[in-house]
Design a protein around this motif. Structure first.
Motif, PDB file in Angstrom:
ATOM      1  N   LYS A  47      15.146  59.739  47.281  1.00 19.62           N
ATOM      2  CA  LYS A  47      15.170  58.610  46.352  1.00 19.62           C
ATOM      3  C   LYS A  47      15.680  59.003  44.966  1.00 19.62           C
ATOM      4  CE  LYS A  47      12.392  55.268  45.688  1.00 19.62           C
ATOM      5  NZ  LYS A  47      12.421  53.845  46.006  1.00 19.62           N
ATOM      6  N   SER A 134       9.929  51.769  48.509  1.00 21.15           N
ATOM      7  CA  SER A 134      11.075  50.983  48.942  1.00 21.15           C
ATOM      8  C   SER A 134      12.246  51.938  49.233  1.00 21.15           C
ATOM      9  CB  SER A 134      11.451  49.965  47.873  1.00 21.15           C
ATOM     10  OG  SER A 134      11.592  50.585  46.613  1.00 21.15           O
ATOM     11  N   ASN A 136      15.325  52.573  48.704  1.00 21.85           N
ATOM     12  CA  ASN A 136      16.516  52.527  47.860  1.00 21.85           C
ATOM     13  C   ASN A 136      16.511  53.736  46.951  1.00 21.85           C
ATOM     14  OD1 ASN A 136      14.165  50.750  46.804  1.00 21.85           O
ATOM     15  ND2 ASN A 136      15.212  51.443  44.947  1.00 21.85           N
ATOM     16  N   SER A 142      15.867  46.993  45.771  1.00 21.31           N
ATOM     17  CA  SER A 142      15.124  47.240  47.008  1.00 21.31           C
ATOM     18  C   SER A 142      15.831  46.582  48.201  1.00 21.31           C
ATOM     19  CB  SER A 142      13.711  46.662  46.894  1.00 21.31           C
ATOM     20  OG  SER A 142      13.014  47.284  45.844  1.00 21.31           O
ATOM     21  N   GLU A 171       8.367  43.011  46.604  1.00 25.06           N
ATOM     22  CA  GLU A 171       7.363  44.012  46.942  1.00 25.06           C
ATOM     23  C   GLU A 171       5.943  43.443  46.886  1.00 25.06           C
ATOM     24  OE1 GLU A 171       9.769  44.262  44.750  1.00 25.06           O
ATOM     25  OE2 GLU A 171      10.953  46.067  45.167  1.00 25.06           O
TER      26      GLU A 171
HETATM   27 MG    MG Z   1      10.632  50.419  44.623  1.00 29.30          MG
END
Ligand code: MG
Ligand code: TXA
Length: 321
Positions: A47, A134, A136, A142, A171
């Motif tokens: 990430k 998430s 991404n 996201s 989210e």
């Molecule tokens: Mg996130």
């Protein structure tokens, strides 16, 4: 979609310390065995996220709270039975099962039972906790579809399960129950009004200060295109005023609203639940259309509107890069 074989394949990847793109009802997660420190560290590496930022641990059932947290207050049981499986995350005092790698060294752990059949099937078969932010890169939009995860993370993720488009699209709501009173850390897929109804008390909409949460940085959830907010009904006029001088401007409005040349039309649902579901896709479409600015009207803050407005404000916030 997803077969029993792919559930088994995902569990095998998790068991050997790999990363799975996991569909949930909110957004797709980048999942790893929460008790495998190397696997958890890989999440942060892929990430590009600071390792002090804690991850949510996803579990198959509410009874798992007792093993991941030292004290589970009555409020946690009430919220869990009202909203799990579903888009709610609870922050509790952590037990030794929650490592520093997952919690970012904090004395609390974030727990959630996701409300997606594929996520639940994986969690049940895995029979452990799955850490998943998430899916991404840090600071980007996201993913709400399997193809977003593949486009963003490529071969850095070992397997992506396709659970279709995310039903909620923003989210989870995060509620901190580790202190003297419940705190809203992030508005999300469960309206705060619904949380208040179950707890029979008001909760402040202003997130507490002590929290280290990347979702709380001003410029987050942002597309590459600039985002400009307009008053209800004012998006087209604002977009027209900006267009020209070589600037490509998009406007996000429902189908019924006419969009004159030279504006790029990004179509959004007229209702706020639909807007929540499509919001991140609209950000992506703005980038695909290579627009410089996307203009969108701010919805009311009731229901999922609070989460949508939160994400819009962050996307529209000044950027450091
Ligand atoms: Mg996130
Ligand atoms: O809907 C969701 O919550 C998605 C799906 C995949 O479940 N996950 C997600 O994860 O949004 P992430 O990592 O992008 O956001 C998790 C948020 C972060 O803001 C993090 O700082 C906060 O939860 N968080 C995690 N553990 C925490 C803790 N112990 N105390 C306070 N905040 C915490």
């Amino acid at each position: 979609m997803t077969s029993p074989e792919s559930i088994a394949a995902a569990v095998a990847v998790l068991r050997r310390g790999g990363l799975v793109g996991l569909p949930t009802e909110t957004v797709y997660g980048l999942a790893a065995d929460a008790e495998n420190e190397l696997a958890v560290r890989r999440i942060f590496a892929v990430k590009g996220r600071p390792s002090t930022h804690p991850l949510i641990v996803h579990v198959a059932q509410a009874s798992s709270m007792e093993s991941w947290a030292t004290s589970v207050p009555p409020e946690a049981h009430r919220l869990a039975s009202a909203f799990w499986p579903g888009p709610l995350t609870l922050v509790l005092k952590r037990s030794p099962r929650a490592s520093d790698a997952v919690t970012g060294g904090q004395d609390t752990v974030a727990l959630r039972v996701p409300g997606h059949p594929v996520a639940l099937a994986v969690l049940r078969a895995f029979d452990g906790g799955v850490a998943a932010p998430s899916a991404n890169r840090f600071g980007r939009v996201s993913p709400t579809r399997a193809e977003h995860v593949r486009a963003d993370l490529g071969s850095d993720v070992d397997l992506v399960l396709d659970g279709g488009p995310a039903r909620v699209g923003v989210e989870s709501t995060i509620v901190d129950l580790s202190g003297d009173e419940p705190l809203l850390l992030r508005p999300g897929g469960v309206p705060v009004e619904s949380v208040e109804k179950v707890l029979e008390r008001r909760i402040s909409r202003v997130p507490g200060r002590k929290i280290r949460a990347p979702g709380l940085l001003p410029s987050h959830y942002a597309p590459r295109a600039g985002v400009l907010l307009a008053e209800p009904g004012g998006a087209v006029a604002k977009a027209l005023a900006l267009a020209g001088n070589g600037r490509k401007v998009a406007v996000a409005v429902p189908e019924a609203v006419e969009v004159p040349e030279p504006l790029v039309a990004l179509r959004i649902p007229a209702d706020v639940d639909g807007l929540a579901r499509e919001l991140y896709t609209v950000f992506r479409l703005a980038d695909e259309a290579k627009v410089d600015v996307a203009v969108i009207s701010v919805p009311g803050e009731e229901g999922l509107g609070l989460a949508v407005v939160d994400r819009l404000r962050r996307a529209a916030a000044p950027r450091s890069s």
